[in-house]
Scaffold this active site. Structure first.
Site, PDB file in Angstrom:
ATOM      1  CE  LYS A   1       0.682  -3.477  -9.607  1.00  0.00           C
ATOM      2  NZ  LYS A   1       1.882  -2.742  -9.175  1.00  0.00           N
TER       3      LYS A   1
ATOM      4  CE  LYS B   1       2.743 -14.386  -3.434  1.00  0.00           C
ATOM      5  NZ  LYS B   1       3.367 -13.858  -4.634  1.00  0.00           N
TER       6      LYS B   1
ATOM      7  CE  LYS C   1      -0.570  -4.006   0.050  1.00  0.00           C
ATOM      8  NZ  LYS C   1       0.200  -3.739  -0.925  1.00  0.00           N
TER       9      LYS C   1
END
Ligand code: TRP
Length: 330
Positions: A113, A196, A199
């Site tokens: 991240k 997978k 969003k």
């Protein structure tokens, strides 16, 4: 004593998707029958990356409403919003004081991240994110934590911190087990069935609150293969198998039985029937969510009741922790 389960989900989208539902939330609902469950909306984790306040508030309410609509029963489970229970932040401070900087720096999710936005601009909150997660879990003396594979390292850290604290200050925390949910369905992206469902790939992602027409369109444009036999083979026929998995979950019919029913039929039929199965689940779900959202006072009422219950457990743990540390009683 009934074993306690704890899990959380971030309010970072307007809708949960089919992958969230079949991969995790369905299991949350089932565990209510066998466990003392504490579930929460991780709004404090969400702010470790920039959030628009209005959007965050709306998404928190929507997430809570969706969990209720999906079957989390506030009479059986404790369903809270993380920031409503200040003990999470308080325990996090203590745990951060027994966490090594190197240990925090090694977390792969932090590395991923923080690399995204450039390491220099990543927040300290992103670094301490897993410590807050440990506090979430240890505060309630949870025995098991149902999470996806991506959270395994955070669970390991939680266990390490619990063992460390217990070792230094005496038995205080239950050391939790990761309950990596294996039995549940792995739901793939409709456009790239090797990935997978997420969003970040909107056209491959079925959101529970998407307009019905959108969902139908997405399923009808799902990637299949150049073959024409409906068969379950996640390696060679990932797209078709994914549709079968989804259809099976929402119809309750086992996959082999579905496959039999599609003998001699084409992918168009499979898509049509998968879409019908999903729509028959999401349509009443959306009506429930809408009715919760039109009465935010009732939602807030439920949140308050749950957080009162949560704080009874959390404040006991925190008081014990403060006592063991040598803090003077207030
Ligand atoms: N980090 C988790 C996720 O992104 C969410 C989370 C926060 C959580 N606190 C938790 C999960 C405690 C389990 C237990 O999926």
């Amino acid at each position: 004593m009934t074993p306690r389960v704890l899990s959380g989900i971030q309010p970072t989208s307007d809708s949960f998707h089919v992958g969230n539902h079949l991969g995790a939330l369905q299991n949350w609902v089932a565990m209510q029958e066998t466990h003392d469950c504490v579930y929460f909306i991780a709004d404090m984790h969400a702010i470790t990356v920039e959030q628009d306040p209005k959007t965050l508030r709306n998404r928190t309410l929507l997430s809570y409403a969706q969990l209720l609509a999906l079957g989390i029963d506030p009479n059986k489970s404790t369903l809270i919003v993380q920031s409503h229970v200040p003990e999470h932040a308080q325990l996090m401070w203590v745990m951060s004081s027994i966490t090594g900087l190197g240990e925090a720096n090694r977390m792969t999710q932090f590395k991923d991240k923080s690399a995204k936005g450039g390491a220099a601009t990543a927040s300290v909150g992103l670094l301490t994110y897993p410590i807050l997660q440990a506090a979430d879990i240890l505060l309630y003396q949870a025995n098991a934590v149902p999470v996806g594979e991506d959270q395994r390292q955070h669970l390991e850290l939680t266990r390490d911190l619990a063992i460390r604290f217990n070792g230094r200050f005496g038995e205080t925390f239950t050391v939790p087990e990761a309950h990596i949910v294996k039995g549940t369905a792995k739901i793939q992206d409709l456009q790239d069935p090797t990935a997978k469902m997420s969003k970040s790939s909107p056209s491959g992602c079925i959101n529970l609150l998407d307009p019905l027409k959108t969902t139908e369109k997405k399923i009808k444009s799902a990637v299949t293969d150049s073959d024409s036999v409906v068969a379950f083979d996640p390696v060679n026929k990932a797209g078709v198998s994914n549709l079968l998995t989804i259809m099976s979950a929402y119809t309750g019919t086992a996959i082999p039985e579905l496959v039999k029913g599609f003998e001699g039929r084409m992918y168009g039929d499979l898509k049509k029937e998968t879409a019908a199965a999903v729509l028959s689940f999401v349509e009443p779900l959306q009506a429930k969510v809408d009715s919760y959202m039109t009465d935010p006072a009732e939602l807030e009422n439920l949140m308050r009741k749950s957080s009162t219950r949560a704080r009874e457990i959390a404040s006991k743990t925190l008081a014990d922790v403060h006592d063991k540390l040598g803090f003077v009683h207030p």
